[in-house]
Design an enzyme around this catalytic site. Sequence first.
Site, PDB file in Angstrom:
ATOM      1  N   ASP A  22      16.977  -4.795 -22.079  1.00 18.21           N
ATOM      2  CA  ASP A  22      16.600  -5.369 -20.776  1.00 18.21           C
ATOM      3  C   ASP A  22      15.431  -6.368 -20.768  1.00 18.21           C
ATOM      4  OD1 ASP A  22      18.067  -3.042 -20.448  1.00 18.21           O
ATOM      5  OD2 ASP A  22      16.707  -2.141 -18.998  1.00 18.21           O
ATOM      6  N   GLN A  38      12.707  -5.033 -23.506  1.00 15.92           N
ATOM      7  CA  GLN A  38      12.873  -3.752 -24.175  1.00 15.92           C
ATOM      8  C   GLN A  38      13.137  -4.031 -25.645  1.00 15.92           C
ATOM      9  OE1 GLN A  38      13.168  -0.231 -22.376  1.00 15.92           O
ATOM     10  NE2 GLN A  38      11.539  -1.632 -21.793  1.00 15.92           N
ATOM     11  N   ARG A 143      13.425   5.985 -13.119  1.00 18.33           N
ATOM     12  CA  ARG A 143      12.914   4.894 -13.969  1.00 18.33           C
ATOM     13  C   ARG A 143      13.142   3.486 -13.422  1.00 18.33           C
ATOM     14  NH1 ARG A 143      17.285   7.114 -16.768  1.00 18.33           N
ATOM     15  NH2 ARG A 143      19.066   5.734 -17.087  1.00 18.33           N
ATOM     16  N   ASP A 144      12.542   2.550 -14.131  1.00 21.17           N
ATOM     17  CA  ASP A 144      12.712   1.107 -13.963  1.00 21.17           C
ATOM     18  C   ASP A 144      12.116   0.570 -12.663  1.00 21.17           C
ATOM     19  OD1 ASP A 144      14.147   1.607 -16.281  1.00 21.17           O
ATOM     20  OD2 ASP A 144      16.114   1.363 -15.361  1.00 21.17           O
ATOM     21  N   GLU A 196      20.320   2.080 -12.612  1.00 17.13           N
ATOM     22  CA  GLU A 196      19.182   1.608 -13.388  1.00 17.13           C
ATOM     23  C   GLU A 196      18.708   0.265 -12.837  1.00 17.13           C
ATOM     24  OE1 GLU A 196      20.198   3.476 -17.733  1.00 17.13           O
ATOM     25  OE2 GLU A 196      21.056   1.501 -17.417  1.00 17.13           O
TER      26      GLU A 196
HETATM   27  C1  FRU Z   1      18.866  -0.160 -18.944  1.00 15.43           C
HETATM   28  C2  FRU Z   1      17.974   0.923 -19.500  1.00 15.43           C
HETATM   29  C3  FRU Z   1      16.893   1.291 -18.525  1.00 15.43           C
HETATM   30  C4  FRU Z   1      15.814   1.831 -19.419  1.00 15.43           C
HETATM   31  C5  FRU Z   1      15.941   0.956 -20.641  1.00 15.43           C
HETATM   32  C6  FRU Z   1      15.636   1.643 -21.940  1.00 15.43           C
HETATM   33  O1  FRU Z   1      19.577  -0.872 -19.911  1.00 15.43           O
HETATM   34  O2  FRU Z   1      18.740   2.043 -19.874  1.00 15.43           O
HETATM   35  O3  FRU Z   1      17.301   2.192 -17.531  1.00 15.43           O
HETATM   36  O4  FRU Z   1      14.542   1.758 -18.835  1.00 15.43           O
HETATM   37  O5  FRU Z   1      17.266   0.475 -20.658  1.00 15.43           O
HETATM   38  O6  FRU Z   1      15.530   0.709 -22.983  1.00 15.43           O
END
Ligand code: FRU
Length: 489
Positions: A22, A38, A143-144, A196
Amino acid sequence: TQSDVLYRPLIHFSPTTGFMNDPNGLIFDGTHYHLYYQYDPFAPYAGHVHWGHAISTDMLHWEDQPIAIDETKDGEAFTGCTVLDVKNTSGLFDTDKGGMAAIYTRATPHKQTQYLAISKDNGQSFTEYAHNPVLDIGSNSFRDPKILFHKPTNQWVMVIAKSRLHQIAFYASIDLIHWTHLSDFGPSGLFGVDYECPNLLEIPVEGGGSRWVLFVSVNPGGPTGGSITQYFIGDFDGSRFTPGDTVIGLTDFAKDAYALQLYDNMPNGEAVAIAWLGNWQYCQELPTHSWRGAMTLPRTLALRHDAAGWLRLAQKPRGVEALRGAEIAFPTRRIAAGSSTQATLPLGGALELVMSVTVDERPHDLPLGDKGRTGRFVIVFGNEQGESLTIGFDAFSGQLWLDRNDLNGFSQPFFTGQFSTALNPDDRHFDIHLILDACTLEIFANGGLSVGTALIFPSNPLTFLRLEASGAGASIENLALYPLKKTMP
Ligand code: FRU
Protein backbone atom coordinates in the site's frame (compact mmCIF):
# COMPACT_ATOMS: atom_id res chain seq x y z
CA THR A 1 17.96 -11.68 -12.67
CA GLN A 2 16.84 -10.83 -16.18
CA SER A 3 13.16 -10.59 -15.25
CA ASP A 4 13.98 -8.10 -12.48
CA VAL A 5 15.21 -5.78 -15.23
CA LEU A 6 12.67 -6.65 -17.95
CA TYR A 7 9.69 -5.99 -15.65
CA ARG A 8 11.06 -2.92 -13.87
CA PRO A 9 8.70 0.02 -14.59
CA LEU A 10 10.27 3.14 -16.07
CA ILE A 11 7.72 5.76 -15.00
CA HIS A 12 5.98 3.97 -12.12
CA PHE A 13 7.42 3.82 -8.64
CA SER A 14 8.79 0.43 -7.57
CA PRO A 15 11.16 -0.40 -4.72
CA THR A 16 14.83 -0.97 -5.58
CA THR A 17 14.79 -4.16 -3.52
CA GLY A 18 12.29 -5.80 -1.16
CA PHE A 19 8.50 -5.99 -1.13
CA MET A 20 6.06 -3.10 -1.42
CA ASN A 21 2.29 -2.90 -1.03
CA ASP A 22 0.00 0.00 0.00
CA PRO A 23 0.82 3.68 -0.54
CA ASN A 24 0.87 5.49 2.83
CA GLY A 25 1.12 9.03 4.12
CA LEU A 26 0.50 10.69 0.75
CA ILE A 27 0.88 14.42 1.25
CA PHE A 28 2.04 17.59 -0.50
CA ASP A 29 4.19 19.67 1.85
CA GLY A 30 4.23 22.81 -0.33
CA THR A 31 7.37 21.77 -2.20
CA HIS A 32 7.47 18.00 -2.37
CA TYR A 33 4.99 15.21 -2.79
CA HIS A 34 5.68 12.43 -0.34
CA LEU A 35 5.05 8.79 -1.04
CA TYR A 36 5.46 6.45 1.91
CA TYR A 37 4.67 2.81 1.42
CA GLN A 38 4.25 -0.54 3.12
CA TYR A 39 7.68 -2.06 2.82
CA ASP A 40 9.62 -5.15 3.75
CA PRO A 41 13.21 -4.06 3.10
CA PHE A 42 14.63 -7.51 3.82
CA ALA A 43 12.81 -9.84 1.43
CA PRO A 44 10.51 -9.79 -1.62
CA TYR A 45 7.61 -10.99 0.53
CA ALA A 46 5.07 -9.23 2.74
CA GLY A 47 6.34 -9.08 6.31
CA HIS A 48 8.42 -6.99 8.73
CA VAL A 49 6.48 -3.96 7.56
CA HIS A 50 8.27 -0.59 7.66
CA TRP A 51 7.33 2.67 5.96
CA GLY A 52 9.50 3.17 2.90
CA HIS A 53 9.71 6.72 1.57
CA ALA A 54 10.22 8.61 -1.68
CA ILE A 55 9.77 12.26 -2.65
CA SER A 56 9.00 14.02 -5.90
CA THR A 57 8.12 17.41 -7.33
CA ASP A 58 5.76 15.96 -9.98
CA MET A 59 4.67 12.52 -8.63
CA LEU A 60 6.52 10.92 -11.57
CA HIS A 61 10.23 11.45 -10.85
CA TRP A 62 10.70 9.79 -7.45
CA GLU A 63 13.80 9.97 -5.28
CA ASP A 64 14.31 7.22 -2.73
CA GLN A 65 14.64 8.33 0.88
CA PRO A 66 15.71 6.45 4.00
CA ILE A 67 13.07 4.30 5.70
CA ALA A 68 10.81 6.68 7.64
CA ILE A 69 9.14 4.39 10.20
CA ASP A 70 10.53 1.08 11.45
CA GLU A 71 9.03 -2.11 12.66
CA THR A 72 9.52 -2.02 16.45
CA LYS A 73 8.95 -4.29 19.44
CA ASP A 74 5.37 -2.91 19.43
CA GLY A 75 4.72 -4.36 16.00
CA GLU A 76 4.88 -3.77 12.29
CA ALA A 77 4.16 -0.28 10.91
CA PHE A 78 0.97 -0.89 8.94
CA THR A 79 -0.91 1.51 6.70
CA GLY A 80 -1.63 5.06 7.76
CA CYS A 81 -1.50 8.68 6.75
CA THR A 82 0.36 11.92 7.34
CA VAL A 83 -1.07 15.37 8.02
CA LEU A 84 0.49 18.80 8.42
CA ASP A 85 -0.25 19.98 11.93
CA VAL A 86 0.40 23.58 10.90
CA LYS A 87 -1.19 25.09 14.00
CA ASN A 88 0.58 22.72 16.37
CA THR A 89 -2.78 21.43 17.60
CA SER A 90 -0.96 18.44 19.07
CA GLY A 91 1.38 20.66 21.09
CA LEU A 92 4.15 18.22 20.16
CA PHE A 93 6.12 20.58 17.95
CA ASP A 94 8.61 23.15 19.23
CA THR A 95 7.11 26.09 17.36
CA ASP A 96 3.68 27.42 16.42
CA LYS A 97 4.46 26.47 12.85
CA GLY A 98 3.94 22.82 13.73
CA GLY A 99 5.06 20.12 11.31
CA MET A 100 4.24 16.76 9.82
CA ALA A 101 2.57 14.01 11.84
CA ALA A 102 2.04 10.37 10.89
CA ILE A 103 -0.82 8.25 12.23
CA TYR A 104 -0.67 4.55 11.45
CA THR A 105 -1.45 1.11 12.77
CA ARG A 106 0.99 -0.86 14.89
CA ALA A 107 0.16 -4.47 14.24
CA THR A 108 0.96 -7.69 16.04
CA PRO A 109 -0.96 -10.92 15.47
CA HIS A 110 -2.96 -10.11 18.60
CA LYS A 111 -3.72 -6.42 18.34
CA GLN A 112 -3.95 -3.46 16.03
CA THR A 113 -3.71 -0.01 17.63
CA GLN A 114 -3.15 3.48 16.29
CA TYR A 115 0.15 5.28 16.78
CA LEU A 116 1.09 8.90 16.41
CA ALA A 117 4.58 10.03 15.42
CA ILE A 118 5.90 13.46 14.55
CA SER A 119 8.60 14.65 12.24
CA LYS A 120 10.82 17.63 12.88
CA ASP A 121 12.64 17.26 9.56
CA ASN A 122 9.77 17.55 7.12
CA GLY A 123 8.88 13.89 6.89
CA GLN A 124 12.37 12.39 6.68
CA SER A 125 12.24 10.74 10.08
CA PHE A 126 9.57 10.35 12.75
CA THR A 127 9.66 10.17 16.53
CA GLU A 128 6.86 8.28 18.21
CA TYR A 129 4.63 10.08 20.68
CA ALA A 130 5.54 9.01 24.23
CA HIS A 131 2.07 7.77 25.21
CA ASN A 132 1.06 5.61 22.26
CA PRO A 133 -1.24 4.11 21.28
CA VAL A 134 -3.57 7.07 20.75
CA LEU A 135 -6.43 4.76 19.83
CA ASP A 136 -6.96 1.21 21.06
CA ILE A 137 -10.34 -0.55 21.06
CA GLY A 138 -8.92 -3.92 22.06
CA SER A 139 -9.24 -5.32 18.55
CA ASN A 140 -6.93 -7.25 16.28
CA SER A 141 -8.71 -6.03 13.16
CA PHE A 142 -8.79 -2.25 13.52
CA ARG A 143 -6.49 -0.51 11.08
CA ASP A 144 -5.46 1.93 8.36
CA PRO A 145 -6.34 5.37 9.78
CA LYS A 146 -6.71 8.21 7.26
CA ILE A 147 -7.18 11.72 8.61
CA LEU A 148 -8.45 14.95 7.14
CA PHE A 149 -9.02 18.34 8.68
CA HIS A 150 -12.76 19.04 8.50
CA LYS A 151 -13.04 22.84 8.27
CA PRO A 152 -16.77 23.29 8.99
CA THR A 153 -16.44 21.55 12.37
CA ASN A 154 -12.85 22.68 12.91
CA GLN A 155 -11.52 19.27 13.88
CA TRP A 156 -9.50 16.36 12.66
CA VAL A 157 -11.61 13.48 11.36
CA MET A 158 -10.25 9.95 11.11
CA VAL A 159 -11.71 7.18 8.98
CA ILE A 160 -10.51 3.72 9.97
CA ALA A 161 -11.49 0.13 9.19
CA LYS A 162 -13.05 -2.26 11.68
CA SER A 163 -11.91 -4.80 9.17
CA ARG A 164 -13.68 -8.04 10.13
CA LEU A 165 -16.90 -6.23 11.06
CA HIS A 166 -17.00 -4.80 7.53
CA GLN A 167 -17.37 -1.33 8.97
CA ILE A 168 -15.66 2.01 8.61
CA ALA A 169 -15.48 3.96 11.84
CA PHE A 170 -15.31 7.77 12.10
CA TYR A 171 -13.48 9.49 14.94
CA ALA A 172 -12.81 13.16 15.75
CA SER A 173 -10.00 14.95 17.55
CA ILE A 174 -8.81 18.49 18.14
CA ASP A 175 -5.21 17.53 18.91
CA LEU A 176 -4.49 14.26 17.02
CA ILE A 177 -4.03 12.61 20.43
CA HIS A 178 -7.51 12.26 21.96
CA TRP A 179 -10.05 10.62 19.68
CA THR A 180 -13.84 10.46 20.08
CA HIS A 181 -15.97 7.93 18.25
CA LEU A 182 -18.51 9.60 15.93
CA SER A 183 -20.23 6.90 13.89
CA ASP A 184 -19.84 3.68 11.94
CA PHE A 185 -20.62 3.06 8.30
CA GLY A 186 -21.42 -0.38 6.88
CA PRO A 187 -21.46 -3.20 6.19
CA SER A 188 -22.30 -1.85 2.77
CA GLY A 189 -21.47 -2.76 -0.79
CA LEU A 190 -19.06 -5.62 -1.13
CA PHE A 191 -18.81 -7.80 1.91
CA GLY A 192 -15.60 -9.76 1.36
CA VAL A 193 -13.40 -10.70 4.31
CA ASP A 194 -11.63 -7.52 5.41
CA TYR A 195 -12.45 -3.85 4.94
CA GLU A 196 -9.19 -1.94 4.67
CA CYS A 197 -7.68 1.45 3.84
CA PRO A 198 -10.72 3.76 3.99
CA ASN A 199 -10.33 7.25 2.49
CA LEU A 200 -12.72 10.19 2.52
CA LEU A 201 -12.68 13.39 0.47
CA GLU A 202 -14.99 16.00 -0.99
CA ILE A 203 -14.48 15.63 -4.73
CA PRO A 204 -15.58 18.12 -7.39
CA VAL A 205 -18.43 17.22 -9.73
CA GLU A 206 -17.69 18.22 -13.31
CA GLY A 207 -20.01 21.06 -14.22
CA GLY A 208 -20.27 22.31 -10.65
CA GLY A 209 -20.64 21.33 -7.03
CA SER A 210 -19.00 18.52 -5.13
CA ARG A 211 -19.86 15.37 -3.22
CA TRP A 212 -18.14 13.37 -0.51
CA VAL A 213 -16.65 10.09 -1.60
CA LEU A 214 -15.77 7.25 0.76
CA PHE A 215 -13.32 4.69 -0.63
CA VAL A 216 -13.19 1.26 0.98
CA SER A 217 -10.74 -1.42 -0.03
CA VAL A 218 -11.93 -5.02 0.34
CA ASN A 219 -9.78 -8.13 0.44
CA PRO A 220 -10.43 -10.85 -0.49
CA GLY A 221 -13.85 -10.73 -2.06
CA GLY A 222 -13.51 -8.49 -5.09
CA PRO A 223 -15.75 -9.49 -8.04
CA THR A 224 -12.68 -10.07 -10.22
CA GLY A 225 -10.96 -11.99 -7.40
CA GLY A 226 -8.96 -10.92 -4.38
CA SER A 227 -8.41 -7.24 -3.73
CA ILE A 228 -10.52 -4.35 -4.99
CA THR A 229 -11.27 -0.75 -4.01
CA GLN A 230 -14.94 0.28 -4.00
CA TYR A 231 -16.36 3.74 -3.46
CA PHE A 232 -19.55 5.34 -2.15
CA ILE A 233 -20.72 8.80 -3.20
CA GLY A 234 -22.67 10.68 -0.56
CA ASP A 235 -22.59 13.35 2.10
CA PHE A 236 -20.48 13.88 5.18
CA ASP A 237 -21.65 16.30 7.87
CA GLY A 238 -18.58 16.11 10.09
CA SER A 239 -19.76 13.09 12.01
CA ARG A 240 -21.63 10.72 9.72
CA PHE A 241 -21.30 9.55 6.13
CA THR A 242 -24.62 9.08 4.29
CA PRO A 243 -24.42 7.34 0.93
CA GLY A 244 -26.49 9.00 -1.78
CA ASP A 245 -27.60 5.84 -3.50
CA THR A 246 -26.95 2.15 -3.27
CA VAL A 247 -24.91 1.67 -6.42
CA ILE A 248 -21.50 0.20 -5.64
CA GLY A 249 -18.77 1.86 -7.59
CA LEU A 250 -15.59 -0.04 -8.27
CA THR A 251 -12.46 1.91 -9.05
CA ASP A 252 -11.31 -0.74 -11.53
CA PHE A 253 -12.72 -3.38 -13.86
CA ALA A 254 -9.52 -5.46 -13.71
CA LYS A 255 -7.82 -6.47 -10.47
CA ASP A 256 -4.49 -4.79 -9.91
CA ALA A 257 -5.32 -1.47 -8.26
CA TYR A 258 -5.74 -1.74 -4.50
CA ALA A 259 -5.51 0.24 -1.27
CA LEU A 260 -6.09 3.52 -3.08
CA GLN A 261 -4.97 6.48 -1.01
CA LEU A 262 -5.71 10.19 -1.56
CA TYR A 263 -3.15 12.98 -1.36
CA ASP A 264 -3.61 15.32 1.56
CA ASN A 265 -3.05 19.08 1.36
CA MET A 266 -3.37 19.38 -2.44
CA PRO A 267 -3.61 22.96 -3.70
CA ASN A 268 -7.08 24.02 -4.89
CA GLY A 269 -8.69 20.87 -3.56
CA GLU A 270 -7.42 18.77 -6.45
CA ALA A 271 -8.29 15.12 -5.76
CA VAL A 272 -5.29 12.91 -6.55
CA ALA A 273 -4.82 9.27 -5.64
CA ILE A 274 -2.23 6.55 -5.96
CA ALA A 275 -3.05 2.87 -5.55
CA TRP A 276 -0.86 -0.18 -5.14
CA LEU A 277 -0.59 -1.85 -8.54
CA GLY A 278 -1.08 -5.34 -7.20
CA ASN A 279 -3.40 -7.92 -5.73
CA TRP A 280 -2.96 -10.01 -2.58
CA GLN A 281 -3.89 -13.15 -4.57
CA TYR A 282 -0.49 -13.34 -6.28
CA CYS A 283 1.69 -10.40 -5.22
CA GLN A 284 4.19 -12.62 -3.41
CA GLU A 285 4.71 -14.91 -6.39
CA LEU A 286 5.26 -12.39 -9.17
CA PRO A 287 8.14 -13.25 -11.52
CA THR A 288 10.57 -10.67 -10.17
CA HIS A 289 12.95 -11.72 -7.44
CA SER A 290 14.99 -8.94 -5.85
CA TRP A 291 11.98 -6.56 -5.79
CA ARG A 292 8.20 -6.90 -5.87
CA GLY A 293 5.47 -4.28 -6.13
CA ALA A 294 4.68 -1.11 -8.06
CA MET A 295 2.42 1.90 -7.61
CA THR A 296 -0.13 3.15 -10.13
CA LEU A 297 0.51 6.47 -11.78
CA PRO A 298 -0.91 9.40 -9.83
CA ARG A 299 -4.51 9.87 -10.93
CA THR A 300 -6.69 12.94 -10.80
CA LEU A 301 -10.19 12.08 -9.64
CA ALA A 302 -13.47 13.80 -10.48
CA LEU A 303 -17.16 12.95 -10.38
CA ARG A 304 -19.10 12.91 -13.62
CA HIS A 305 -22.65 12.06 -14.68
CA ASP A 306 -22.48 9.10 -17.05
CA ALA A 307 -24.73 8.65 -20.09
CA ALA A 308 -27.48 7.17 -17.90
CA GLY A 309 -27.32 10.10 -15.48
CA TRP A 310 -25.51 8.37 -12.59
CA LEU A 311 -22.68 10.11 -10.81
CA ARG A 312 -19.51 8.10 -11.20
CA LEU A 313 -15.83 8.39 -10.48
CA ALA A 314 -13.66 9.49 -13.41
CA GLN A 315 -9.90 8.95 -13.24
CA LYS A 316 -7.11 10.29 -15.36
CA PRO A 317 -3.35 9.88 -15.23
CA ARG A 318 -1.76 13.04 -13.89
CA GLY A 319 1.05 14.86 -15.65
CA VAL A 320 2.21 12.23 -18.15
CA GLU A 321 1.92 14.67 -21.08
CA ALA A 322 5.17 16.21 -19.82
CA LEU A 323 6.97 12.91 -20.47
CA ARG A 324 5.99 12.59 -24.12
CA GLY A 325 8.72 12.09 -26.70
CA ALA A 326 8.27 12.54 -30.45
CA GLU A 327 4.98 11.08 -31.62
CA ILE A 328 5.27 7.72 -33.37
CA ALA A 329 3.54 8.09 -36.74
CA PHE A 330 0.54 5.87 -37.32
CA PRO A 331 -1.30 7.43 -40.26
CA THR A 332 -4.31 5.10 -40.38
CA ARG A 333 -7.73 6.75 -40.51
CA ARG A 334 -9.94 3.91 -41.60
CA ILE A 335 -9.88 0.17 -40.95
CA ALA A 336 -12.24 -1.96 -43.03
CA ALA A 337 -14.08 -4.91 -41.48
CA GLY A 338 -11.77 -7.92 -41.47
CA SER A 339 -8.56 -5.95 -41.88
CA SER A 340 -5.79 -4.62 -39.70
CA THR A 341 -2.86 -2.24 -39.64
CA GLN A 342 0.37 -2.46 -37.72
CA ALA A 343 3.22 -0.29 -36.42
CA THR A 344 6.58 -1.18 -34.89
CA LEU A 345 7.15 -0.05 -31.32
CA PRO A 346 10.37 1.44 -29.99
CA LEU A 347 12.18 -1.14 -27.87
CA GLY A 348 12.12 -1.14 -24.12
CA GLY A 349 10.29 2.10 -23.34
CA ALA A 350 7.07 3.19 -21.68
CA LEU A 351 4.28 4.01 -24.15
CA GLU A 352 1.15 6.11 -24.19
CA LEU A 353 -1.70 5.59 -26.63
CA VAL A 354 -4.52 8.10 -26.96
CA MET A 355 -7.22 7.13 -29.39
CA SER A 356 -10.84 7.59 -30.30
CA VAL A 357 -12.74 5.46 -32.77
CA THR A 358 -16.23 5.14 -34.17
CA VAL A 359 -17.28 1.70 -35.32
CA ASP A 360 -19.61 1.58 -38.35
CA GLU A 361 -23.31 1.11 -37.84
CA ARG A 362 -24.70 -2.32 -37.17
CA PRO A 363 -25.78 -3.78 -40.52
CA HIS A 364 -29.52 -3.26 -41.07
CA ASP A 365 -30.00 -6.53 -42.98
CA LEU A 366 -29.66 -8.69 -39.85
CA PRO A 367 -32.48 -11.13 -39.21
CA LEU A 368 -34.74 -9.95 -36.43
CA GLY A 369 -33.39 -10.97 -33.05
CA ASP A 370 -29.84 -11.54 -34.25
CA LYS A 371 -27.81 -10.44 -31.28
CA GLY A 372 -24.82 -12.56 -32.23
CA ARG A 373 -23.29 -10.04 -34.61
CA THR A 374 -20.24 -8.19 -33.31
CA GLY A 375 -18.55 -5.01 -34.41
CA ARG A 376 -15.17 -5.18 -32.81
CA PHE A 377 -12.24 -2.86 -32.68
CA VAL A 378 -9.17 -4.50 -31.22
CA ILE A 379 -5.82 -3.14 -30.05
CA VAL A 380 -3.08 -5.76 -29.90
CA PHE A 381 0.39 -5.32 -28.45
CA GLY A 382 2.39 -8.32 -29.61
CA ASN A 383 5.79 -9.80 -30.34
CA GLU A 384 7.44 -12.30 -32.70
CA GLN A 385 7.23 -14.99 -30.00
CA GLY A 386 3.45 -15.03 -30.51
CA GLU A 387 2.60 -13.31 -27.27
CA SER A 388 -0.19 -10.74 -27.31
CA LEU A 389 -1.92 -8.33 -25.01
CA THR A 390 -5.37 -7.40 -26.29
CA ILE A 391 -7.71 -4.55 -25.52
CA GLY A 392 -10.98 -4.74 -27.39
CA PHE A 393 -14.18 -2.82 -27.84
CA ASP A 394 -17.39 -4.44 -29.01
CA ALA A 395 -19.54 -1.62 -30.31
CA PHE A 396 -22.81 -3.51 -30.73
CA SER A 397 -22.93 -4.92 -27.20
CA GLY A 398 -21.16 -1.92 -25.65
CA GLN A 399 -18.37 -3.82 -23.93
CA LEU A 400 -14.68 -3.31 -23.36
CA TRP A 401 -12.30 -6.14 -22.60
CA LEU A 402 -8.73 -6.74 -21.66
CA ASP A 403 -6.94 -10.02 -22.27
CA ARG A 404 -3.51 -10.77 -20.79
CA ASN A 405 -3.82 -14.54 -21.26
CA ASP A 406 -1.44 -14.79 -24.18
CA LEU A 407 1.56 -13.51 -22.28
CA ASN A 408 3.89 -16.23 -21.05
CA GLY A 409 5.97 -14.73 -18.26
CA PHE A 410 3.74 -15.66 -15.32
CA SER A 411 0.99 -18.06 -14.53
CA GLN A 412 -0.74 -18.74 -11.26
CA PRO A 413 -4.30 -19.95 -10.60
CA PHE A 414 -5.58 -16.54 -9.48
CA PHE A 415 -3.70 -14.56 -12.15
CA THR A 416 -6.89 -14.20 -14.16
CA GLY A 417 -6.41 -13.46 -17.83
CA GLN A 418 -9.54 -11.67 -19.00
CA PHE A 419 -11.59 -8.75 -17.76
CA SER A 420 -14.49 -6.88 -19.26
CA THR A 421 -16.77 -4.00 -18.47
CA ALA A 422 -19.94 -2.51 -19.92
CA LEU A 423 -19.85 0.85 -21.68
CA ASN A 424 -22.74 2.94 -22.95
CA PRO A 425 -24.72 0.41 -25.05
CA ASP A 426 -25.99 2.96 -27.56
CA ASP A 427 -22.65 4.42 -28.42
CA ARG A 428 -20.46 3.14 -31.23
CA HIS A 429 -17.89 5.72 -30.22
CA PHE A 430 -14.97 4.54 -28.12
CA ASP A 431 -12.16 6.51 -26.56
CA ILE A 432 -9.16 5.13 -24.77
CA HIS A 433 -6.05 6.45 -23.09
CA LEU A 434 -3.59 3.77 -22.08
CA ILE A 435 -0.15 3.57 -20.61
CA LEU A 436 2.02 0.53 -21.02
CA ASP A 437 5.16 0.42 -18.89
CA ALA A 438 7.12 -2.81 -18.38
CA CYS A 439 4.92 -5.03 -16.16
CA THR A 440 2.10 -2.48 -15.91
CA LEU A 441 -0.90 -1.54 -18.05
CA GLU A 442 -3.35 1.21 -17.15
CA ILE A 443 -6.40 1.74 -19.32
CA PHE A 444 -8.57 4.85 -19.01
CA ALA A 445 -11.53 4.43 -21.35
CA ASN A 446 -14.86 6.18 -21.72
CA GLY A 447 -13.30 9.48 -20.62
CA GLY A 448 -11.86 7.82 -17.51
CA LEU A 449 -15.16 6.31 -16.26
CA SER A 450 -13.91 2.81 -17.15
CA VAL A 451 -10.48 2.10 -15.72
CA GLY A 452 -8.57 -1.16 -15.94
CA THR A 453 -5.26 -1.70 -14.17
CA ALA A 454 -3.33 -4.88 -14.86
CA LEU A 455 0.04 -6.41 -14.21
CA ILE A 456 1.34 -7.93 -17.43
CA PHE A 457 4.22 -10.33 -17.88
CA PRO A 458 5.26 -10.93 -21.48
CA SER A 459 8.29 -13.21 -21.53
CA ASN A 460 9.80 -11.03 -24.26
CA PRO A 461 9.31 -7.32 -25.00
CA LEU A 462 6.20 -6.35 -26.97
CA THR A 463 7.44 -5.05 -30.30
CA PHE A 464 4.41 -4.14 -32.39
CA LEU A 465 0.98 -2.56 -32.14
CA ARG A 466 -1.79 -3.85 -34.39
CA LEU A 467 -5.26 -2.39 -34.80
CA GLU A 468 -7.95 -4.70 -36.11
CA ALA A 469 -11.59 -4.33 -37.07
CA SER A 470 -13.98 -7.25 -37.38
CA GLY A 471 -17.70 -7.51 -38.03
CA ALA A 472 -17.79 -3.81 -38.91
CA GLY A 473 -15.28 -1.26 -40.11
CA ALA A 474 -13.99 1.54 -37.93
CA SER A 475 -13.03 5.16 -38.42
CA ILE A 476 -10.21 6.48 -36.31
CA GLU A 477 -10.85 10.07 -35.30
CA ASN A 478 -7.77 10.50 -33.25
CA LEU A 479 -4.70 8.36 -32.74
CA ALA A 480 -1.54 9.44 -31.00
CA LEU A 481 1.19 7.10 -29.87
CA TYR A 482 4.04 8.47 -27.75
CA PRO A 483 7.15 7.04 -26.14
CA LEU A 484 7.29 8.34 -22.56
CA LYS A 485 10.56 9.53 -21.09
CA LYS A 486 11.88 7.43 -18.25
CA THR A 487 11.49 9.02 -14.83
CA MET A 488 12.86 6.29 -12.58
CA PRO A 489 16.53 5.22 -12.22
C1 FRU B 1 -3.93 -3.57 2.73
C2 FRU B 1 -3.30 -3.99 4.04
C3 FRU B 1 -3.69 -3.06 5.15
C4 FRU B 1 -2.55 -3.21 6.12
C5 FRU B 1 -1.37 -3.39 5.20
C6 FRU B 1 -0.30 -4.31 5.73
O1 FRU B 1 -3.28 -4.07 1.60
O2 FRU B 1 -3.63 -5.33 4.33
O3 FRU B 1 -4.94 -3.34 5.71
O4 FRU B 1 -2.41 -2.11 6.97
O5 FRU B 1 -1.87 -3.90 3.99
O6 FRU B 1 0.86 -4.22 4.94
